[in-house]
Design an enzyme around this catalytic site. Structure first.
Site, PDB file in Angstrom:
ATOM      1  N   GLU A  43      -7.024 -15.212   4.557  1.00  0.00           N
ATOM      2  CA  GLU A  43      -6.721 -15.132   5.974  1.00  0.00           C
ATOM      3  C   GLU A  43      -7.969 -15.127   6.846  1.00  0.00           C
ATOM      4  O   GLU A  43      -7.954 -15.635   7.962  1.00  0.00           O
ATOM      5  CB  GLU A  43      -5.916 -13.845   6.222  1.00  0.00           C
ATOM      6  CG  GLU A  43      -4.847 -14.021   7.243  1.00  0.00           C
ATOM      7  CD  GLU A  43      -4.932 -12.938   8.292  1.00  0.00           C
ATOM      8  OE1 GLU A  43      -4.562 -13.246   9.422  1.00  0.00           O
ATOM      9  OE2 GLU A  43      -5.391 -11.833   7.998  1.00  0.00           O
ATOM     10  N   ALA A  44      -9.022 -14.545   6.331  1.00  0.00           N
ATOM     11  CA  ALA A  44     -10.235 -14.426   7.132  1.00  0.00           C
ATOM     12  C   ALA A  44     -11.455 -14.466   6.227  1.00  0.00           C
ATOM     13  O   ALA A  44     -11.338 -14.258   5.019  1.00  0.00           O
ATOM     14  CB  ALA A  44     -10.217 -13.102   7.907  1.00  0.00           C
ATOM     15  N   ASP A  94       0.214  -4.615   5.021  1.00  0.00           N
ATOM     16  CA  ASP A  94      -0.354  -5.325   3.871  1.00  0.00           C
ATOM     17  C   ASP A  94      -1.032  -4.338   2.937  1.00  0.00           C
ATOM     18  O   ASP A  94      -2.202  -4.494   2.593  1.00  0.00           O
ATOM     19  CB  ASP A  94      -1.351  -6.381   4.364  1.00  0.00           C
ATOM     20  CG  ASP A  94      -1.769  -7.343   3.253  1.00  0.00           C
ATOM     21  OD1 ASP A  94      -1.085  -7.382   2.211  1.00  0.00           O
ATOM     22  OD2 ASP A  94      -2.789  -8.043   3.420  1.00  0.00           O
TER      23      ASP A  94
END
Lengths: 228, 298
Positions: free
Chosen positions: A8-9, A120
């Protein structure tokens, strides 16, 4: 310097204002339409920086934020030295594991008490520092909410993370987390969340056993109009 | 509502079972007495349908006096996919009317890394298509019709994007897109386009997360929804970015098929796994993770 390329990053370890910082940058995803992509990256950057702060207010340790750059979907935060829980757990004694997991359960309870869901929870998103502190990171999928469903999903994700990466010790780990959680939120609220986890597991395709009636007969869902 | 009615489907299964089995023997060019085992889908799935298959399998196995091997439907999808694409140890995205699962092999089993918390992607597309008054044609399922309409879509309508950890939720997305359909402000093409773009981005995101987490070197796409070219393109992009090989299972073996059950049965049987008749009851919610995949090299 790029230190982690997540899905995601990307995390960069940089010198910034003469200190070591993490720059968490959500890079554009080529597979998504730019319209969808930009919206997701901006939303998650805002949400994450807010939640890191709210979590701290709730007494749950998180990295300190120094700056948020929305145009770049970039959060500049404190660099935390330590190991991910997923590395620590298998290498710990059962006593230490139990202590850590109960502590984690208490922290999750504090988040929920303060209307925060992490979104998460995995063993990669909790850091154990060299000073024996637990730090929660990666709130990008979190929410400020009192929704029982999302609290259930939170704990359910933690359970699944144990099962998929530490299958041998999964059960004891999750039970200890629950023990800490119940201690933090109280018996009744915890009971509601536990029931919710059960419901989630029944609802999806999470049930390996057939549902049983009182006389142990299989319940047939004859009215379902779903595709096989 | 619409879709498959379990009992009607089961009636159909029972009706065509005999013919289908004899045609399979004919095409394979073997006689029933040449068979070594009878493999059947033991679950997960719809009870009445599974029972129709299990009954036929028990009959054959008893009549021919050869062992019965109960196969997990999801395991079979992964195994046939690996066989036909020559994948060794993939992250699998299995997307169909009833399933949306991201799985990979770890510690003796196919683990589920992510899946839908409510309805499956294929079911969402089908429900939307029916709500839109579309009609399925022979050889052209709802998914293909929606895909065709989506190509004509121009304007993206923002829809709920719901990724929770590695799990997904499609129910909010479906409710929103059906509501927009009813208020009539957007063209059907734009809605199909937006539905696909949003839902497939979600699926690709969780697949990428599993890929980054496990560092596997192959991505396997299977199930009916896997036939969608846009979904294939998205997954090809992430596979490429993570230097993994992208494998699409051909339609013939990606949709539910008998060959996959037979192949998974062979793999299990070679490890000495058989299913005594008294344990051959169907398992409606049999989890992928409950199967010890003894035949997979760790």
């Amino acid at each position: 310097m790029l230190i982690k390329k997540g899905a995601e990053a990307c995390l960069f370890l940089e010198d910034w204002q003469s200190r070591k910082v993490i720059m968490k940058r959500r890079l554009p995803k080529k597979y998504r339409l730019p319209e969808i992509d930009e919206k997701i990256r901006t939303n998650r950057t805002i949400r994450e920086s807010q939640l890191l702060h709210y979590a701290k207010e709730a007494g749950v340790p998180t990295p300190t934020i120094f700056m948020v750059d929305l145009a770049d979907s970039n959060i500049i935060m404190e660099f935390i030295e330590g190991e991910q829980l997923k590395q620590v757990l298998p290498a710990s004694t059962p006593e230490k594991r139990r202590h850590l997991n109960r502590r984690i359960g208490e922290f999750i309870g504090s988040l929920h008490n303060n209307e925060i869901v992490h979104g998460d929870l995995t063993t990669s998103n909790i850091i154990f520092t060299s000073r024996n502190k637990l730090i929660f990171i990666d709130f990008g999928l979190g929410e400020k909410t009192t929704d029982l469903e999302l609290r259930g999903v939170d704990l359910h994700l933690m359970k699944r993370a144990f099962q998929s990466t530490h299958s041998r010790i999964a059960e004891e780990c999750f039970n200890d987390v629950l023990e800490g959680y119940i201690k933090a939120v109280g018996d009744n609220p915890a009971k509601n969340v536990l029931e919710k986890i059960d419901e989630i597991e029944r609802r999806g395709r999470y049930v390996s056993e057939r549902r049983k009636t009182k006389n142990d007969k299989e319940v047939l869902n004859n009215n379902s109009f779903i595709h096989a | 509502m619409g879709g498959i009615h379990p009992r009607e489907a089961a009636r159909h299964h029972a009706k065509v079972a005999g013919d289908t089995i004899s045609r399979a023997f004919q095409e394979a060019g073997i006689k029933p007495k040449d068979a070594t085992i009878i493999a059947f889908s033991q679950g997960p799935g719809l009870g009445p349908c599974l029972r129709a298959g299990a009954t036929a399998a028990r009959t054959l196995s008893t009549y021919l006096n050869i062992p019965l091997v109960g196969v997990n439907h999801c395991v079979a999808h992964i195994e046939i996919g690996k066989l036909v694409t020559d994948a060794k140890d993939p992250i699998t995205l299995y997307v169909s009317g009833g399933n949306s699962i991201v799985s990979a092999f770890d510690a003796g089993r196919y683990r589920i890394f992510g899946e839908t918390l409510d309805i499956a992607i294929g079911n969402s597309i089908d429900v939307f298509a029916r709500e839109a008054g579309l009609h399925q044609q022979k050889g052209l399922p709802f998914g293909a019709i929606v895909e065709r309409l989506a190509k004509e879509g121009k304007e993206l309508v923002h829809l709920p994007y719901s990724v929770k950890g590695m799990d997904l939720s499609f129910s909010g997305l479906l409710t929103a897109v059906v509501r927009l359909l009813k208020n009539g402000k957007h063209s059907l093409e734009d809605l199909c386009y937006s539905l696909q773009e949003t839902a497939f981005s979600m699926l690709t995101e969780v697949t990428e997360r599993a890929l980054a987490h496990t560092e596997k070197k192959e991505v396997l796409l299977t199930g009916g929804v896997g036939a969608n070219k846009r979904l294939q393109a998205m997954l090809a992009t992430i596979a490429d970015e993570h230097e993994s090989r992208f494998c699409v299972v051909p339609k013939q073996y990606a949709l539910d098929n008998g060959a996959m059950i037979a192949w998974a049965g062979i793999l299990a049987y070679k490890q000495g796994i058989t299913t005594p008749v008294e344990e051959s009851f169907v398992r409606l919610k049999w989890r992928l993770e409950d199967v010890k995949a003894l035949w997979v090299e760790p």
